[in-house]
Scaffold this motif. Structure first.
Motif, PDB file in Angstrom:
ATOM      1  N   ARG A 122       0.826  -1.203   0.000  1.00  4.63           N
ATOM      2  CA  ARG A 122       0.000   0.000   0.000  1.00  4.63           C
ATOM      3  C   ARG A 122       0.863   1.258   0.000  1.00  4.63           C
ATOM      4  O   ARG A 122       0.520   2.261  -0.633  1.00  4.63           O
ATOM      5  CB  ARG A 122      -0.954  -0.016   1.204  1.00  4.63           C
ATOM      6  CG  ARG A 122      -2.119  -0.999   1.047  1.00  4.63           C
ATOM      7  CD  ARG A 122      -3.044  -0.987   2.221  1.00  4.63           C
ATOM      8  NE  ARG A 122      -2.434  -1.650   3.371  1.00  4.63           N
ATOM      9  CZ  ARG A 122      -2.985  -1.672   4.585  1.00  4.63           C
ATOM     10  NH1 ARG A 122      -4.127  -1.041   4.815  1.00  4.63           N
ATOM     11  NH2 ARG A 122      -2.393  -2.305   5.569  1.00  4.63           N
ATOM     12  N   MET A 123       1.993   1.221   0.713  1.00  4.68           N
ATOM     13  CA  MET A 123       2.910   2.356   0.708  1.00  4.68           C
ATOM     14  C   MET A 123       3.423   2.596  -0.716  1.00  4.68           C
ATOM     15  O   MET A 123       3.526   3.735  -1.171  1.00  4.68           O
ATOM     16  CB  MET A 123       4.075   2.069   1.656  1.00  4.68           C
ATOM     17  CG  MET A 123       4.776   3.295   2.184  1.00  4.68           C
ATOM     18  SD  MET A 123       3.861   4.125   3.490  1.00  4.68           S
ATOM     19  CE  MET A 123       4.005   2.922   4.809  1.00  4.68           C
TER      20      MET A 123
ATOM     21  N   LEU B  49      -4.438   3.145   5.166  1.00  7.54           N
ATOM     22  CA  LEU B  49      -3.333   3.489   6.062  1.00  7.54           C
ATOM     23  C   LEU B  49      -3.506   4.917   6.584  1.00  7.54           C
ATOM     24  O   LEU B  49      -3.923   5.805   5.831  1.00  7.54           O
ATOM     25  CB  LEU B  49      -1.990   3.387   5.328  1.00  7.54           C
ATOM     26  CG  LEU B  49      -1.480   1.990   4.973  1.00  7.54           C
ATOM     27  CD1 LEU B  49      -0.200   2.110   4.148  1.00  7.54           C
ATOM     28  CD2 LEU B  49      -1.227   1.161   6.216  1.00  7.54           C
ATOM     29  N   PRO B  50      -3.194   5.189   7.868  1.00  6.08           N
ATOM     30  CA  PRO B  50      -3.285   6.554   8.402  1.00  6.08           C
ATOM     31  C   PRO B  50      -2.319   7.476   7.670  1.00  6.08           C
ATOM     32  O   PRO B  50      -1.142   7.143   7.492  1.00  6.08           O
ATOM     33  CB  PRO B  50      -2.885   6.384   9.877  1.00  6.08           C
ATOM     34  CG  PRO B  50      -3.050   4.935  10.168  1.00  6.08           C
ATOM     35  CD  PRO B  50      -2.785   4.214   8.886  1.00  6.08           C
ATOM     36  N   PHE B  51      -2.796   8.635   7.247  1.00  7.08           N
ATOM     37  CA  PHE B  51      -1.969   9.484   6.398  1.00  7.08           C
ATOM     38  C   PHE B  51      -0.731   9.987   7.122  1.00  7.08           C
ATOM     39  O   PHE B  51       0.341  10.118   6.531  1.00  7.08           O
ATOM     40  CB  PHE B  51      -2.820  10.624   5.817  1.00  7.08           C
ATOM     41  CG  PHE B  51      -2.499  11.992   6.315  1.00  7.08           C
ATOM     42  CD1 PHE B  51      -1.515  12.754   5.699  1.00  7.08           C
ATOM     43  CD2 PHE B  51      -3.179  12.525   7.410  1.00  7.08           C
ATOM     44  CE1 PHE B  51      -1.225  14.030   6.159  1.00  7.08           C
ATOM     45  CE2 PHE B  51      -2.891  13.786   7.854  1.00  7.08           C
ATOM     46  CZ  PHE B  51      -1.908  14.557   7.238  1.00  7.08           C
ATOM     47  N   LYS B  52      -0.821  10.253   8.423  1.00 13.72           N
ATOM     48  CA  LYS B  52       0.347  10.735   9.173  1.00 13.72           C
ATOM     49  C   LYS B  52       1.413   9.641   9.284  1.00 13.72           C
ATOM     50  O   LYS B  52       2.613   9.928   9.250  1.00 13.72           O
ATOM     51  CB  LYS B  52      -0.068  11.230  10.554  1.00 13.72           C
ATOM     52  CG  LYS B  52      -0.838  12.542  10.499  1.00 13.72           C
ATOM     53  CD  LYS B  52      -1.101  13.112  11.880  1.00 13.72           C
ATOM     54  CE  LYS B  52      -1.798  14.461  11.792  1.00 13.72           C
ATOM     55  NZ  LYS B  52      -2.084  15.034  13.140  1.00 13.72           N
ATOM     56  N   ALA B  53       0.981   8.390   9.401  1.00 14.86           N
ATOM     57  CA  ALA B  53       1.936   7.283   9.452  1.00 14.86           C
ATOM     58  C   ALA B  53       2.646   7.127   8.106  1.00 14.86           C
ATOM     59  O   ALA B  53       3.857   6.868   8.044  1.00 14.86           O
ATOM     60  CB  ALA B  53       1.220   5.986   9.827  1.00 14.86           C
ATOM     61  N   VAL B  54       1.890   7.298   7.010  1.00 17.03           N
ATOM     62  CA  VAL B  54       2.489   7.219   5.673  1.00 17.03           C
ATOM     63  C   VAL B  54       3.472   8.361   5.475  1.00 17.03           C
ATOM     64  O   VAL B  54       4.580   8.159   4.950  1.00 17.03           O
ATOM     65  CB  VAL B  54       1.393   7.255   4.587  1.00 17.03           C
ATOM     66  CG1 VAL B  54       2.020   7.289   3.191  1.00 17.03           C
ATOM     67  CG2 VAL B  54       0.478   6.047   4.719  1.00 17.03           C
ATOM     68  N   LEU B  55       3.090   9.561   5.900  1.00 19.75           N
ATOM     69  CA  LEU B  55       3.972  10.724   5.778  1.00 19.75           C
ATOM     70  C   LEU B  55       5.287  10.488   6.518  1.00 19.75           C
ATOM     71  O   LEU B  55       6.375  10.706   5.974  1.00 19.75           O
ATOM     72  CB  LEU B  55       3.273  11.965   6.330  1.00 19.75           C
ATOM     73  CG  LEU B  55       4.099  13.257   6.384  1.00 19.75           C
ATOM     74  CD1 LEU B  55       4.531  13.672   4.981  1.00 19.75           C
ATOM     75  CD2 LEU B  55       3.294  14.372   7.056  1.00 19.75           C
ATOM     76  N   LYS B  56       5.206  10.009   7.742  1.00 17.14           N
ATOM     77  CA  LYS B  56       6.399   9.751   8.552  1.00 17.14           C
ATOM     78  C   LYS B  56       7.289   8.700   7.901  1.00 17.14           C
ATOM     79  O   LYS B  56       8.515   8.849   7.835  1.00 17.14           O
ATOM     80  CB  LYS B  56       5.989   9.301   9.957  1.00 17.14           C
ATOM     81  CG  LYS B  56       7.148   9.043  10.902  1.00 17.14           C
ATOM     82  CD  LYS B  56       6.644   8.632  12.284  1.00 17.14           C
ATOM     83  CE  LYS B  56       7.807   8.359  13.222  1.00 17.14           C
ATOM     84  NZ  LYS B  56       7.321   7.932  14.577  1.00 17.14           N
TER      85      LYS B  56
END
Length: 274
Positions: free
Chosen positions: A96-97, A140-147
């Motif tokens: 997904r990433m 997926l949570p967007f903040k987790a993907v951003l990090k």
């Protein structure tokens, strides 16, 4: 004598298989005892899954006979294996990433007038990084993907929280334990292709060999190493992007896993000093 020769070949193959794996494990603090314990679990898992009669799981007595592990210990390990493993979940998370990154390069809403990935606000507006993750991140949570993408070097933060994508592919950063898990899934999928071609396709009429090829030589001038890497980075990435388009065109949304299969291809460089 033939049996001794076969045994020597198997031991040489085992050494080839284990050498890079052991090097990765030692770099991540995994001891021989931990590896031995986990390997025992894997022996039971594979024997139970692949060597049953008429499609049924293998019974404990046969597992014990095949693996040399005590039957009581086999039973204990089978109980442990009944617990859900996180490996499949993390592999799906990595997929997904990758889809988020590909979406930034392929979804027209996130491209500029020249067809290049736009610089995106983090979460403000209809066309933002948050919206990109909502569309392509599979929940997926967007903040987790951003990090994660920041840590992996995929994106860079500009002024006013504007984000720029730096590369069209995702791989976990080397200091992240998930990077080792990713390496494990790559080795697993390559090894399963070899296993299929060696033992499954030749013995089942409806099974065909999977694609597995190499192009290599031991006689390349060492001065050409960097040129080859540059060539492979361009050509390999172009090929994978064409594969990604095919995969994107053939994906379906369904909760019925009997209607889906994992398909893909891996490309890797080869380099070893003689």
């Amino acid at each position: 004598m033939a049996q001794d020769d076969d045994k020597a070949l198997i031991e040489a193959a085992l050494d080839n298989l284990l050498e890079p794996i052991v090097a990765m494990l030692l770099r991540n603090g995994v001891t021989y005892q931990e590896f031995a314990t986990f390997s025992k679990n894997t022996f039971v898992s594979v024997a139970q899954r692949d060597f049953g009669v008429r499609g049924r799981p293998t019974n404990s007595s046969r597992i014990s006979a095949m693996t040399g592990i005590d039957r009581r210990e086999v039973g204990r390990i089978k109980d442990l294996l009944a617990c859900e493993s996180p490996v499949g979940q993390v592999r799906e998370s990595q997929d997904r990433m990758s889809r988020v990154v590909r979406g930034w390069y392929e979804d027209a809403d996130f491209l500029d007038k020249h067809g290049h990935p736009s610089q995106l606000p983090t979460e403000d507006g209809e066309i933002s990084f948050k919206e990109l993750v909502r569309r392509h991140g599979g929940g997926l949570p967007f903040k987790a993907v951003l990090k994660e993408l920041l840590a992996a070097g995929n994106i860079k933060v500009l002024d006013n929280d504007i984000l720029r994508v730096l590369k069209p592919y995702y791989s976990p950063p080397g200091s992240n334990p998930e990077a080792l898990l990713r390496a494990g899934t790559v080795i697993n999928e390559l090894s399963n292709t070899l296993l299929h071609n060696l033992y499954v396709a030749p013995n089942k009429k409806k099974e065909t060999p999977r694609f597995e090829r190499r192009a290599s030589s031991n006689d390349i001038n060492v001065k050409d190493s960097e040129a080859f890497k540059a060539f492979l980075n361009i050509e390999g990435q172009a090929f994978l992007e064409r594969v990604a388009v095919w995969i994107n065109d053939h994906q379906i949304e369904t909760e019925d896993t009997s209607k889906t299969v994992r398909l893909g291809v891996g490309v890797y460089g080869i380099e070893r000093k003689n």
